[in-house]
Motif scaffolding. Structure first.
Motif, mmCIF file in Angstrom:
data_model
loop_
_atom_site.group_PDB
_atom_site.id
_atom_site.type_symbol
_atom_site.label_atom_id
_atom_site.label_comp_id
_atom_site.label_asym_id
_atom_site.label_seq_id
_atom_site.Cartn_x
_atom_site.Cartn_y
_atom_site.Cartn_z
ATOM 1 N N LEU B 146 0.838 -1.197 0.000
ATOM 2 C CA LEU B 146 0.000 0.000 0.000
ATOM 3 C C LEU B 146 0.878 1.255 0.000
ATOM 4 C CD1 LEU B 146 -2.769 1.346 0.265
ATOM 5 C CD2 LEU B 146 -2.602 1.050 2.716
ATOM 6 N N GLY B 147 1.830 1.293 0.903
ATOM 7 C CA GLY B 147 2.756 2.422 0.964
ATOM 8 C C GLY B 147 2.110 3.716 1.386
ATOM 9 N N MET B 148 0.993 3.635 2.148
ATOM 10 C CA MET B 148 0.286 4.853 2.571
ATOM 11 C C MET B 148 -0.075 4.760 4.041
ATOM 12 S SD MET B 148 -2.297 5.707 -0.494
ATOM 13 C CE MET B 148 -1.729 6.250 -2.051
ATOM 14 N N LEU B 149 -0.350 5.929 4.611
ATOM 15 C CA LEU B 149 -0.830 5.992 5.985
ATOM 16 C C LEU B 149 -2.156 6.724 5.995
ATOM 17 C CD1 LEU B 149 2.498 6.968 7.749
ATOM 18 C CD2 LEU B 149 1.373 4.753 7.842
ATOM 19 N N ALA B 150 -2.991 6.385 6.964
ATOM 20 C CA ALA B 150 -4.318 6.985 7.056
ATOM 21 C C ALA B 150 -4.290 8.140 8.045
ATOM 22 C CB ALA B 150 -5.333 5.937 7.498
ATOM 23 N N TYR B 151 -4.875 9.244 7.640
ATOM 24 C CA TYR B 151 -4.951 10.439 8.489
ATOM 25 C C TYR B 151 -6.402 10.869 8.599
ATOM 26 C CZ TYR B 151 0.084 10.858 7.760
ATOM 27 O OH TYR B 151 1.432 10.627 7.726
ATOM 28 N N GLN B 152 -6.692 11.499 9.715
ATOM 29 C CA GLN B 152 -8.012 12.097 9.873
ATOM 30 C C GLN B 152 -8.023 13.404 9.115
ATOM 31 O OE1 GLN B 152 -10.047 10.418 12.184
ATOM 32 N NE2 GLN B 152 -11.822 11.626 11.585
ATOM 33 N N MET B 153 -9.112 13.630 8.371
ATOM 34 C CA MET B 153 -9.192 14.900 7.632
ATOM 35 C C MET B 153 -9.350 16.042 8.616
ATOM 36 S SD MET B 153 -11.591 14.466 4.346
ATOM 37 C CE MET B 153 -11.587 12.977 3.406
ATOM 38 N N SER B 158 -13.799 18.223 6.896
ATOM 39 C CA SER B 158 -14.834 17.216 7.165
ATOM 40 C C SER B 158 -16.177 17.874 7.417
ATOM 41 C CB SER B 158 -14.440 16.329 8.341
ATOM 42 O OG SER B 158 -14.117 17.118 9.444
ATOM 43 N N LEU B 161 -17.776 18.520 4.201
ATOM 44 C CA LEU B 161 -18.261 17.324 3.522
ATOM 45 C C LEU B 161 -19.489 16.726 4.165
ATOM 46 C CD1 LEU B 161 -14.882 15.540 2.831
ATOM 47 C CD2 LEU B 161 -16.373 16.527 1.139
ATOM 48 N N VAL B 176 -8.487 6.075 13.937
ATOM 49 C CA VAL B 176 -8.718 5.770 12.524
ATOM 50 C C VAL B 176 -8.612 4.281 12.226
ATOM 51 C CG1 VAL B 176 -7.652 6.036 10.270
ATOM 52 C CG2 VAL B 176 -8.050 8.017 11.681
ATOM 53 N N THR B 177 -7.589 3.632 12.748
ATOM 54 C CA THR B 177 -7.376 2.228 12.376
ATOM 55 C C THR B 177 -8.501 1.346 12.887
ATOM 56 O OG1 THR B 177 -6.031 2.056 14.338
ATOM 57 C CG2 THR B 177 -4.877 2.382 12.257
ATOM 58 N N ALA B 179 -11.534 2.227 13.604
ATOM 59 C CA ALA B 179 -12.794 2.543 12.921
ATOM 60 C C ALA B 179 -12.917 1.740 11.639
ATOM 61 C CB ALA B 179 -12.852 4.036 12.619
ATOM 62 N N LEU B 180 -11.832 1.690 10.905
ATOM 63 C CA LEU B 180 -11.876 0.989 9.609
ATOM 64 C C LEU B 180 -12.167 -0.485 9.816
ATOM 65 C CD1 LEU B 180 -8.866 2.637 7.822
ATOM 66 C CD2 LEU B 180 -11.228 2.788 7.134
ATOM 67 N N SER B 183 -15.803 -1.145 10.986
ATOM 68 C CA SER B 183 -16.835 -1.026 9.939
ATOM 69 C C SER B 183 -16.848 -2.259 9.065
ATOM 70 C CB SER B 183 -16.566 0.208 9.098
ATOM 71 O OG SER B 183 -15.472 -0.035 8.246
#
Lengths: 435, 289
Positions: B146-153, B158, B161, B176-177, B179-180, B183
């Motif tokens: 993946l090579g990515m990290l998850a951040y809160q907007m 938000s 949106l 964040v982790t 929550a994903l 779900s």
């Protein structure tokens, strides 16, 4: 219309009525509105007829239609008085004079009719072969065979049936009416010849395109190891067609699509449709997971009944996992939504397609988890055969947040950013080297 | 008696006559014939400049492998320099315009053949783990990172949106982790979206605040867009809205002419930040070997 702007320069020149023409011009069109127009303008440009009651020396020349003159005298009159050449062959003109709507098979061309006669004789022969083959099959089936030879007998019957299907095709393949009907879209797909023509047409271009998209997008081998598409699929969201691999707006894919599955062999069969997303980002593992967006079984499809509205399938006997809108979180790469059509297994001997017990699958629990859905395992467990595939893609757009919120999916406010890769340690040389 | 040839029939002129003739014709001559001795002359450069005996060779281009098999590389690293394609780019490697093979992902280099891909070609690819081997077995799932990290907007984004839609269950604030994963595991019981979405939900909703007032008008050139004066005043109006709520969008206080102390404070902050950044960079470089 005297001079149509859309007509080319040559056509305009030919149709020009300003100049006097000594020789009549023969154009390539079979319909000659311009001739009639020129006729009319010439008629109008002719001196006005003498007033009623006045005696005339010569009788008024009769206006002839270049499409229907069939006698030599009439043709001569047409050329001399109206300066137009007749259109087409004399036989054709005679036929048109009798009626304007000549059926295709009665077109008055000798070579054509001779060829038709040959084809009809051949078709008669093929029909005879079909009758003989049918009788042969019946006789062979009626034969008593030892139990150990049953399998051989069944195989032979299957081979004979296949030969019969081939003969049916051969009887109709040379018929120009069949070809025309198919090209006009009026072919009845219950008949083997139209199914063959449709299959051939699909395979000539659209199937190769589908395979190209599937392999370039790496749907195979990421989701299933290999696939040989045998049925064609057409996907549409809210009435709008989606081509293989297209990006679909998240708001369009919020509701379940309509899928048309077109098989090219006869009979009804049961299919399972599954939609799998193999690009779900997993930050802990630094890898991707699978997620199943839709799973339904026991969908009955036949060559004439091809439409499935995935949102309207029955919850009890068909749908295992209802439609989950496709979504791609912000910053994540685009998500490939692969759709597979899997043929359910046939029960031995009977030829009936086995239904999948949806309630049992739901109770089982292994295939009710969307996240981490393993399609390879599902296919193996239920003896399914992948026969069709389709693909659309989704990515973060303006409506994705709304779609995720409405569907109750957590993570609509998550953004993915690329991880910083630590650069390799380099020994810095003295400045002379970097001049 | 000797045979008389036609040539010898005419008598040759006497030497006196010849010298007279040559004297007379001397002035008419264009150039005097120079009689030089034949000196051998050799030239330093031939027609083929630079080559004396064999073809000239240019400077060496340092082609070849730059990273050996098993070496750890990062994206962009050159693995092999070549003329043409002696080697082809394999998994997670790409080829530049001069056929140079670069790494496309951080990992370990592998040199291999893959007969399933092509019967004759040689490939250079990247694996993520030193124990992994290329080529992969046929029909195997591709290895990907993946090579990515998850951040809160950020909250402002938000908020923009969030829709005006009643959400049935209130979503608790979770990292964040978690929550994903939460779900995805409980997705069977997700509420199905309403069969018919109301028109409001279907149309694109703009965020509250300044964007509500920006409306699209038909501008010259058949484009629907906000007018320039509205765009120009957008920042000003955003600040006004924020101030109405008691916040501010400014990063720095408004400039007051004459307040040298405030100006000094602002520049001091900037200088300190720059020094810190420079110090960090220097420390990194010093630490590397």
């Amino acid at each position: 219309m005297a001079l149509d702007r859309s007509a080319g320069r040559l056509a305009r020149c030919i149709r020009c009525t300003r100049h006097e023409r000594t020789l009549p011009i023969r154009t390539f069109t079979t319909t000659a509105p311009s001739r009639l127009e020129t006729q009319e303008t010439q008629a109008s440009s002719e001196p006005p007829p003498p007033p009623a009651g006045a005696t005339t020396d010569a009788p008024k020349p009769r206006l002839r239609d270049p499409n229907t003159v069939s006698t030599r005298a009439a043709e001569q009159q047409l050329i001399q008085h109206q300066r137009i050449t007749p259109v087409g062959s004399r036989r054709r003109r005679a036929a048109i004079a009798s009626t304007s709507n000549i059926p295709f098979s009665e077109l008055p061309y000798q070579c054509f009719q001779e060829a038709r006669a040959v084809l009809q004789a051949d078709r008669k022969q093929k029909l005879e072969h079909i009758r003989v083959q049918r009788e042969r099959i019946e006789r062979f089936k009626a034969k008593d065979v030892a139990p150990q030879d049953e399998a051989h007998k069944e195989k032979k019957v299957a081979d004979m049936r296949r030969r019969l299907e081939e003969q049916k095709i051969l009887a109709d393949i040379n018929d120009p009416v069949v070809k025309r009907k198919f090209e006009d879209g009026e072919g009845d797909l219950n008949k083997p010849i139209y199914r063959l023509l449709a299959d051939r047409q699909w395979r000539s271009y659209r199937r190769t395109l589908l395979l190209q998209r599937i392999t370039q997008m790496n749907v195979v081998p990421d989701v299933l190891p290999a696939i040989d598409p045998v049925v064609s699929t057409a996907l549409s969201f809210a009435g709008k067609r989606v081509q293989h691999g297209d990006f679909v707006d998240s708001r369009m894919s919020e509701l379940a699509p309509s899928l048309q599955i077109q098989p090219y062999d006869k009979g009804k069969r049961l299919y399972t449709v599954v939609v799998v997303n193999p690009d779900v980002p997993n930050v802990q593992k630094d890898a991707f997971d699978y997620r199943c967006h839709f799973l339904a079984s026991n969908i009955e499809i036949s060559p004439t009944d091809t439409r499935v509205r995935l949102g309207l399938l029955g919850e009890e006997g068909q749908v295992i996992l209802p439609w989950l809108p496709a979504y791609g979180q912000k910053g994540a790469p685009y998500q490939r939504m692969s759709m597979f059509v899997l043929e359910q297994a046939k029960s031995e001997g009977g030829g009936e397609f086995q239904t999948i017990d949806v309630a049992a699958v739901k109770a089982g629990g292994k295939y009710t988890q969307r996240h981490g859905f393993n399609l390879r395992s599902f296919v193996d467990k239920h003896l399914l055969k992948p026969v069709g595939v389709d693909l659309f893609r989704t990515k973060w757009d303006e409506g994705t947040a709304g779609v995720m919120q409405r569907a109750g999916i957590v993570g609509w406010d998550v953004e993915f950013k690329r991880k910083r890769v630590e650069p390799l340690p380099y020994k810095r040389m003295d400045s002379v080297r970097y001049r | 008696m000797p045979a008389i040839s036609p040539l010898s029939a005419a008598r040759a002129p006497s030497t006196a006559t010849l010298s007279l003739l040559s004297n007379a014709l001397r002035d008419l001559r264009i150039a005097a014939p120079t009689v030089t001795q034949h000196i051998q002359s050799r030239y330093a450069s031939h027609q083929a400049q630079g080559r004396a005996n064999k073809a000239a060779d240019g400077a060496g281009k340092r082609l070849g492998a730059k990273k050996t098999g098993g070496e750890y590389v990062i994206p962009g690293n050159i693995l092999f320099k070549q003329r043409g394609t002696h080697w082809f780019p394999g998994d997670h490697a790409f080829m530049g315009r001069d056929h140079t093979i670069h790494a496309g992902a951080p990992g370990y280099v592998r040199y291999y053949r893959d007969p399933a891909r092509h019967p004759k070609r040689k490939y250079i690819g990247i694996v993520f783990d030193p124990k992994q081997v290329l080529p992969q077995p046929p029909h195997a799932v591709r290895r990907r990172q993946l090579g990515m990290l998850a951040y809160q907007m950020p909250a402002s984004v938000s908020e923009a949106l969030t829709l005006n839609v009643e959400i049935a269950a209130e979503v608790p604030a979770v990292p964040v982790t978690d929550a994903l994963s939460a779900s995805e595991s409980s997705d069977v019981a997700l509420p199905t979206p309403p069969a018919r979405l109301n028109k409001q939900a279907r149309t694109l909703r703009r965020s509250r605040g300044i964007l509500d007032s920006l409306h699209l008008t038909l501008r010259p050139g058949y484009q629907y867009r906000t007018s320039n004066h509205e765009i120009g005043r957008a920042a000003e109006r955003k600040e006004a809205l924020a101030q109405a709520k008691g916040k501010t969008t400014r990063a720095y206080d408004e400039f007051k002419k004459g307040d040298r102390f405030a100006a000094w404070r602002k520049s001091a902050v900037r200088i300190a930040r720059n020094n810190e950044r420079r110090a960090m960079g220097r420390g990194k470089k010093g630490g590397k070997k």
